[in-house]
Design an enzyme around this catalytic site. Structure first.
Site, short mmCIF file in Angstrom:
data_model
loop_
_atom_site.label_atom_id
_atom_site.label_comp_id
_atom_site.label_asym_id
_atom_site.label_seq_id
_atom_site.Cartn_x
_atom_site.Cartn_y
_atom_site.Cartn_z
N GLY A 194 -4.53 0.50 6.69
CA GLY A 194 -5.38 0.66 5.53
C GLY A 194 -6.05 2.01 5.42
CG ASN A 222 2.91 5.51 11.49
OD1 ASN A 222 3.73 4.94 12.17
ND2 ASN A 222 3.19 6.70 10.97
CB THR A 223 1.20 5.48 6.25
OG1 THR A 223 2.03 4.43 6.75
CG2 THR A 223 1.83 6.04 5.00
N GLY A 268 0.22 0.73 5.22
CA GLY A 268 0.84 1.81 4.47
C GLY A 268 0.24 2.05 3.09
CE LYS A 325 0.52 -3.11 15.15
NZ LYS A 325 0.47 -1.98 14.20
#
Lengths: 72, 264
Positions: free
Chosen positions: B195, B216-217, B168, B107
């Site tokens: 997002g 992730n977040t 995030g 990535k």
């Protein structure tokens, strides 16, 4: 200038002295790392894992040793 | 073929010749513990996890490592270039990642500045060109810019990954029109990367026709990350099914569902 049986190197930004004649794999083991779980860059060049055991350290070498950590 | 087997039927997606059934890619950052991280990945059903490349801790080399908890043989590790602000830094990081992992699928993200973590598309394009020439298969974090996305494809990006909102931020997809245009024009998979804040955001991304979602977040900072991981799995699947089903047209006014004929 080398005055004794040690070489002056940098590992992940930190100065270090190691014995003359050791290989990069020896250095990893000395640091407590498993050579199979890290990647090594010497003086901005990747050192293939298969050659860590044969590549001798030179005075002044600058190493980056990295691994995978959590990230997004 | 009965109804249920049609629904459950083959709906895999492929990137750079690798085929996956889960359309959810999850990050491995910001978790309270490796155990929680591993449980969330399991609950998400993800087959690909993103990871970062960092200096080993020389002061304490016996600390537990990510690979002890999330098995690289079971999950495809997707090394990222988070924190890189130039093409050179990103390329250097991924060369190390390839040596550490032994695979080419990576990535790429080259950031423009720290406050927004918005991608620098000029540096990103430069890095994509170099990486592709060196045999990498870069999945590329990018702006919601269909022209830049086309250039990335031409340069060798194996997937286009526009942000839906800042990394995030959890603001949800702020650019649905642009994401849809990118999906319509791309010849490689398009994944929303960044997002997503909650399950409905992931469903929206999939309903727009994206091939997948990376987050992730939204999972790691949920009060219960494992439960949220499961919610995201359901949302991605629901959004994908809705996209395949084809939504109804929108009307400005009501249209009764019960027949008007036969009213008493």
């Amino acid at each position: 200038m080398v005055y004794d049986d040690t070489l002056s190197i940098t590992v992940n930004g930190q100065h270090r002295r190691v014995l003359k004649g050791i290989t990069i794999a020896d250095l990893a083991l000395e640091l407590g790392l498993e050579p199979t779980r890290v990647a090594v860059e010497r003086n901005l060049e990747i050192v293939p894992r298969s050659t860590l055991g044969q590549t001798k350290i030179d005075d002044g070498d600058d190493f980056e040793i990295v691994t995978f950590v959590g990230g997004g | 073929m009965n109804v249920l087997s049609k629904i459950a039927g083959e709906d895999s997606w492929s990137v750079a010749g690798r085929t996956f059934s889960s359309r959810l890619i999850v990050g491995t950052g910001k978790y309270k513990s490796f155990e929680q991280n591993a449980a969330a990945v399991e609950a998400s059903g993800a087959e690909i996890v993103t990871v970062a490349v960092r200096r080993v801790n020389i002061a304490d080399p016996k600390q537990p490592m990510l690979t002890d908890f999330i098995d690289p043989k079971r999950y495809t590790y997707l090394p990222n270039t988070a924190g890189c602000f130039t093409a050179e830094d990103a390329i250097r990081t991924l060369r190390l990642a390839r040596e550490a992992g032994g695979w080419n699928l990576v990535k790429l993200e080259v950031l423009g500045e720290a406050k927004t973590l918005y991608p620098d598309m000029i540096e990103t394009l430069r890095a994509t060109e170099v990486l592709a020439k060196e045999g990498f298969e870069p999945m590329v974090y990018c702006a919601d810019d269909p022209i830049a996305a086309k250039k990335l494809e031409d340069a060798g990006a194996v997937a286009i990954m526009p942000l839906g909102a800042p990394i995030g931020s959890g603001l949800g997809l702020q650019n649905q029109v642009m994401i849809r245009i990118m999906v319509e024009n791309a010849r490689v998979p398009v994944l929303v990367d960044a997002g997503v804040g909650t399950a409905s955001d992931a469903a929206v991304a999939m309903e727009l026709g994206c091939d997948g979602v990376l987050m992730n977040t939204a999972i790691a900072e949920a009060k219960d990350p494992v439960l949220m991981a499961r919610a995201m799995k359901a949302a991605v699947e629901a959004g994908r099914l809705a996209y395949r089903a084809g939504r109804m047209g929108k009307r400005r006014y009501a249209d009764p569902s019960s027949p008007l004929a036969g009213l008493i």
